[in-house]
Design a protein around this motif. Structure first.
Motif, PDB file in Angstrom:
ATOM      1  N   TRP A 185       0.811  -1.209   0.000  1.00  0.00           N
ATOM      2  CA  TRP A 185       0.000   0.000   0.000  1.00  0.00           C
ATOM      3  C   TRP A 185       0.852   1.270   0.000  1.00  0.00           C
ATOM      4  O   TRP A 185       0.500   2.254  -0.645  1.00  0.00           O
ATOM      5  CB  TRP A 185      -0.958   0.012   1.195  1.00  0.00           C
ATOM      6  CG  TRP A 185      -0.301   0.195   2.526  1.00  0.00           C
ATOM      7  CD1 TRP A 185       0.127  -0.775   3.378  1.00  0.00           C
ATOM      8  CD2 TRP A 185       0.011   1.447   3.152  1.00  0.00           C
ATOM      9  NE1 TRP A 185       0.700  -0.220   4.492  1.00  0.00           N
ATOM     10  CE2 TRP A 185       0.630   1.132   4.389  1.00  0.00           C
ATOM     11  CE3 TRP A 185      -0.171   2.780   2.811  1.00  0.00           C
ATOM     12  CZ2 TRP A 185       1.070   2.124   5.262  1.00  0.00           C
ATOM     13  CZ3 TRP A 185       0.278   3.779   3.673  1.00  0.00           C
ATOM     14  CH2 TRP A 185       0.883   3.439   4.891  1.00  0.00           C
ATOM     15  N   TRP A 186       1.966   1.242   0.704  1.00  0.00           N
ATOM     16  CA  TRP A 186       2.796   2.446   0.840  1.00  0.00           C
ATOM     17  C   TRP A 186       3.446   2.859  -0.477  1.00  0.00           C
ATOM     18  O   TRP A 186       3.894   3.997  -0.623  1.00  0.00           O
ATOM     19  CB  TRP A 186       3.840   2.241   1.943  1.00  0.00           C
ATOM     20  CG  TRP A 186       4.726   1.059   1.707  1.00  0.00           C
ATOM     21  CD1 TRP A 186       4.494  -0.237   2.061  1.00  0.00           C
ATOM     22  CD2 TRP A 186       5.979   1.060   1.034  1.00  0.00           C
ATOM     23  NE1 TRP A 186       5.517  -1.047   1.649  1.00  0.00           N
ATOM     24  CE2 TRP A 186       6.449  -0.271   1.014  1.00  0.00           C
ATOM     25  CE3 TRP A 186       6.753   2.060   0.441  1.00  0.00           C
ATOM     26  CZ2 TRP A 186       7.657  -0.631   0.425  1.00  0.00           C
ATOM     27  CZ3 TRP A 186       7.963   1.688  -0.138  1.00  0.00           C
ATOM     28  CH2 TRP A 186       8.403   0.370  -0.149  1.00  0.00           C
ATOM     29  N   THR A 187       3.489   1.957  -1.476  1.00  0.00           N
ATOM     30  CA  THR A 187       4.027   2.326  -2.795  1.00  0.00           C
ATOM     31  C   THR A 187       2.936   2.873  -3.708  1.00  0.00           C
ATOM     32  O   THR A 187       3.233   3.369  -4.797  1.00  0.00           O
ATOM     33  CB  THR A 187       4.676   1.115  -3.494  1.00  0.00           C
ATOM     34  OG1 THR A 187       3.674   0.131  -3.793  1.00  0.00           O
ATOM     35  CG2 THR A 187       5.759   0.489  -2.634  1.00  0.00           C
ATOM     36  N   ILE A 188       1.682   2.790  -3.273  1.00  0.00           N
ATOM     37  CA  ILE A 188       0.542   3.189  -4.117  1.00  0.00           C
ATOM     38  C   ILE A 188      -0.147   4.442  -3.576  1.00  0.00           C
ATOM     39  O   ILE A 188      -0.328   5.424  -4.309  1.00  0.00           O
ATOM     40  CB  ILE A 188      -0.456   2.020  -4.238  1.00  0.00           C
ATOM     41  CG1 ILE A 188       0.215   0.825  -4.931  1.00  0.00           C
ATOM     42  CG2 ILE A 188      -1.721   2.448  -4.992  1.00  0.00           C
ATOM     43  CD1 ILE A 188      -0.573  -0.458  -4.878  1.00  0.00           C
ATOM     44  N   LEU A 189      -0.556   4.414  -2.320  1.00  0.00           N
ATOM     45  CA  LEU A 189      -1.290   5.545  -1.762  1.00  0.00           C
ATOM     46  C   LEU A 189      -0.444   6.809  -1.772  1.00  0.00           C
ATOM     47  O   LEU A 189       0.767   6.754  -1.574  1.00  0.00           O
ATOM     48  CB  LEU A 189      -1.752   5.242  -0.339  1.00  0.00           C
ATOM     49  CG  LEU A 189      -3.170   4.644  -0.221  1.00  0.00           C
ATOM     50  CD1 LEU A 189      -3.272   3.314  -0.921  1.00  0.00           C
ATOM     51  CD2 LEU A 189      -3.577   4.521   1.227  1.00  0.00           C
ATOM     52  N   HIS A 190      -1.099   7.933  -1.999  1.00  0.00           N
ATOM     53  CA  HIS A 190      -0.473   9.248  -2.002  1.00  0.00           C
ATOM     54  C   HIS A 190       0.635   9.345  -3.053  1.00  0.00           C
ATOM     55  O   HIS A 190       1.618  10.065  -2.859  1.00  0.00           O
ATOM     56  CB  HIS A 190       0.088   9.617  -0.624  1.00  0.00           C
ATOM     57  CG  HIS A 190      -0.963   9.652   0.440  1.00  0.00           C
ATOM     58  ND1 HIS A 190      -0.683   9.996   1.741  1.00  0.00           N
ATOM     59  CD2 HIS A 190      -2.295   9.392   0.423  1.00  0.00           C
ATOM     60  CE1 HIS A 190      -1.784   9.946   2.463  1.00  0.00           C
ATOM     61  NE2 HIS A 190      -2.774   9.572   1.676  1.00  0.00           N
ATOM     62  N   SER A 191       0.461   8.607  -4.151  1.00  0.00           N
ATOM     63  CA  SER A 191       1.461   8.645  -5.210  1.00  0.00           C
ATOM     64  C   SER A 191       0.788   8.576  -6.572  1.00  0.00           C
ATOM     65  O   SER A 191      -0.417   8.335  -6.677  1.00  0.00           O
ATOM     66  CB  SER A 191       2.440   7.468  -5.068  1.00  0.00           C
ATOM     67  OG  SER A 191       1.861   6.271  -5.586  1.00  0.00           O
ATOM     68  N   LYS A 192       1.584   8.704  -7.626  1.00  0.00           N
ATOM     69  CA  LYS A 192       1.060   8.631  -8.994  1.00  0.00           C
ATOM     70  C   LYS A 192       0.538   7.233  -9.330  1.00  0.00           C
ATOM     71  O   LYS A 192      -0.154   7.046 -10.325  1.00  0.00           O
ATOM     72  CB  LYS A 192       2.152   9.026  -9.987  1.00  0.00           C
ATOM     73  CG  LYS A 192       3.336   8.073 -10.002  1.00  0.00           C
ATOM     74  CD  LYS A 192       4.411   8.527 -10.956  1.00  0.00           C
ATOM     75  CE  LYS A 192       5.572   7.530 -10.952  1.00  0.00           C
ATOM     76  NZ  LYS A 192       6.644   7.947 -11.846  1.00  0.00           N
ATOM     77  N   HIS A 193       0.841   6.251  -8.482  1.00  0.00           N
ATOM     78  CA  HIS A 193       0.412   4.872  -8.729  1.00  0.00           C
ATOM     79  C   HIS A 193      -1.002   4.579  -8.234  1.00  0.00           C
ATOM     80  O   HIS A 193      -1.515   3.488  -8.481  1.00  0.00           O
ATOM     81  CB  HIS A 193       1.399   3.899  -8.083  1.00  0.00           C
ATOM     82  CG  HIS A 193       2.801   4.086  -8.552  1.00  0.00           C
ATOM     83  ND1 HIS A 193       3.195   3.834  -9.852  1.00  0.00           N
ATOM     84  CD2 HIS A 193       3.899   4.546  -7.906  1.00  0.00           C
ATOM     85  CE1 HIS A 193       4.478   4.119  -9.985  1.00  0.00           C
ATOM     86  NE2 HIS A 193       4.925   4.557  -8.826  1.00  0.00           N
ATOM     87  N   ASP A 194      -1.613   5.538  -7.543  1.00  0.00           N
ATOM     88  CA  ASP A 194      -2.990   5.336  -7.060  1.00  0.00           C
ATOM     89  C   ASP A 194      -3.949   5.563  -8.233  1.00  0.00           C
ATOM     90  O   ASP A 194      -4.501   6.646  -8.413  1.00  0.00           O
ATOM     91  CB  ASP A 194      -3.296   6.275  -5.899  1.00  0.00           C
ATOM     92  CG  ASP A 194      -4.631   5.952  -5.222  1.00  0.00           C
ATOM     93  OD1 ASP A 194      -5.388   5.110  -5.760  1.00  0.00           O
ATOM     94  OD2 ASP A 194      -4.919   6.547  -4.174  1.00  0.00           O
ATOM     95  N   GLN A 195      -4.101   4.520  -9.039  1.00  0.00           N
ATOM     96  CA  GLN A 195      -4.876   4.581 -10.280  1.00  0.00           C
ATOM     97  C   GLN A 195      -5.944   3.486 -10.295  1.00  0.00           C
ATOM     98  O   GLN A 195      -5.840   2.488  -9.579  1.00  0.00           O
ATOM     99  CB  GLN A 195      -3.948   4.399 -11.496  1.00  0.00           C
ATOM    100  CG  GLN A 195      -2.834   5.428 -11.603  1.00  0.00           C
ATOM    101  CD  GLN A 195      -3.338   6.819 -11.976  1.00  0.00           C
ATOM    102  OE1 GLN A 195      -4.414   6.957 -12.548  1.00  0.00           O
ATOM    103  NE2 GLN A 195      -2.565   7.838 -11.633  1.00  0.00           N
ATOM    104  N   ALA A 196      -6.942   3.648 -11.158  1.00  0.00           N
ATOM    105  CA  ALA A 196      -8.081   2.728 -11.213  1.00  0.00           C
ATOM    106  C   ALA A 196      -7.672   1.288 -11.494  1.00  0.00           C
ATOM    107  O   ALA A 196      -8.294   0.350 -10.972  1.00  0.00           O
ATOM    108  CB  ALA A 196      -9.082   3.210 -12.256  1.00  0.00           C
ATOM    109  N   GLU A 197      -6.625   1.087 -12.284  1.00  0.00           N
ATOM    110  CA  GLU A 197      -6.239  -0.295 -12.617  1.00  0.00           C
ATOM    111  C   GLU A 197      -5.696  -1.060 -11.407  1.00  0.00           C
ATOM    112  O   GLU A 197      -5.572  -2.285 -11.446  1.00  0.00           O
ATOM    113  CB  GLU A 197      -5.221  -0.339 -13.763  1.00  0.00           C
ATOM    114  CG  GLU A 197      -3.901   0.334 -13.482  1.00  0.00           C
ATOM    115  CD  GLU A 197      -3.848   1.793 -13.932  1.00  0.00           C
ATOM    116  OE1 GLU A 197      -2.747   2.350 -13.983  1.00  0.00           O
ATOM    117  OE2 GLU A 197      -4.928   2.374 -14.222  1.00  0.00           O
ATOM    118  N   LYS A 198      -5.397  -0.376 -10.320  1.00  0.00           N
ATOM    119  CA  LYS A 198      -4.920  -1.034  -9.102  1.00  0.00           C
ATOM    120  C   LYS A 198      -6.070  -1.602  -8.262  1.00  0.00           C
ATOM    121  O   LYS A 198      -5.851  -2.383  -7.343  1.00  0.00           O
ATOM    122  CB  LYS A 198      -4.137  -0.051  -8.228  1.00  0.00           C
ATOM    123  CG  LYS A 198      -2.908   0.543  -8.882  1.00  0.00           C
ATOM    124  CD  LYS A 198      -1.804  -0.460  -8.991  1.00  0.00           C
ATOM    125  CE  LYS A 198      -0.548   0.237  -9.498  1.00  0.00           C
ATOM    126  NZ  LYS A 198       0.498  -0.692  -9.839  1.00  0.00           N
TER     127      LYS A 198
END
Length: 198
Positions: free
Chosen positions: A155-168
């Motif tokens: 989660w820490w690599t996704i939330l609050h970053s450019k990786h927080d996208q619909a495909e996730k």
């Protein structure tokens, strides 16, 4: 805020924040919470219930729980006794439902885990270090509150970053979070208002 009146004025609050950080599109954090909140309302809007349901989309959670603190600031000590519980949904979609123990009341967190077991929903208790969510504003007012999330080890690599996208987003994770919250509301509606007060 959308209020769905029950037979009694005692309240159950169901909330999710709608703001996001500047990076990413906020699909996990917290579009998933808003989707679950909306579907909970649609499911329950015409069902006769004992308690009054208060559905809240909180603003500025990412800026320090501004929306939930504004709401709870207006609840005095006597009024707080009429708030039976608060269910907060924040960041489903990466894994099975979990309770953020560091943002939740102990009795309500235990109740959530027990109910998940009864429903045979995969479930864990998981602290989310250095994080906070809108349930904390209610816990501070001594209103039983819990945050349900669906985060995993990445989660820490996704939330609050450019990786927080619909495909996730894993749709099954969102559904399980919704299903658990729905069962919680039904059980809380049938319980004494102070059943989960510390």
């Amino acid at each position: 805020v959308v209020t769905r009146k029950g037979a009694a004025p005692e309240k159950i609050v169901i909330g999710a924040h709608y703001d996001k950080t500047s990076e990413g599109c906020g699909a996990i954090d917290n579009w998933t919470g808003q989707v679950a909140l909306t579907h909970l309302y649609r499911t329950l809007k015409d069902i006769p219930l004992e308690k009054t349901l208060v559905f809240v989309a909180f603003g500025r959670e990412e800026k320090g729980l501004v929306g939930s603190r504004a709401m709870t600031k207006d609840i005095d000590k006597e009024q707080a006794l009429g708030y039976c519980a608060m269910i907060n949904i924040d960041s489903l979609g990466l894994g099975p439902p979990q309770v953020a123990d560091n943002m939740s009341s102990k009795k309500l967190a235990r109740f959530t885990g027990k109910l998940a077991k009864e429903l045979e929903i995969p479930f864990r208790h998981a602290r989310v270090g250095r994080a906070n969510s809108d349930s904390s504003s209610f816990v501070a007012k001594k209103i039983p509150a819990v945050t349900i999330h669906g985060l995993n080890g990445q989660w820490w690599t996704i939330l609050h970053s450019k990786h927080d996208q619909a495909e996730k987003v894993n749709a099954a994770s969102v559904y399980l979070g919704y299903r658990l919250a729905l069962a919680m509301i039904v059980k809380l509606d049938a319980s004494a208002c102070d059943a989960y007060r510390q």
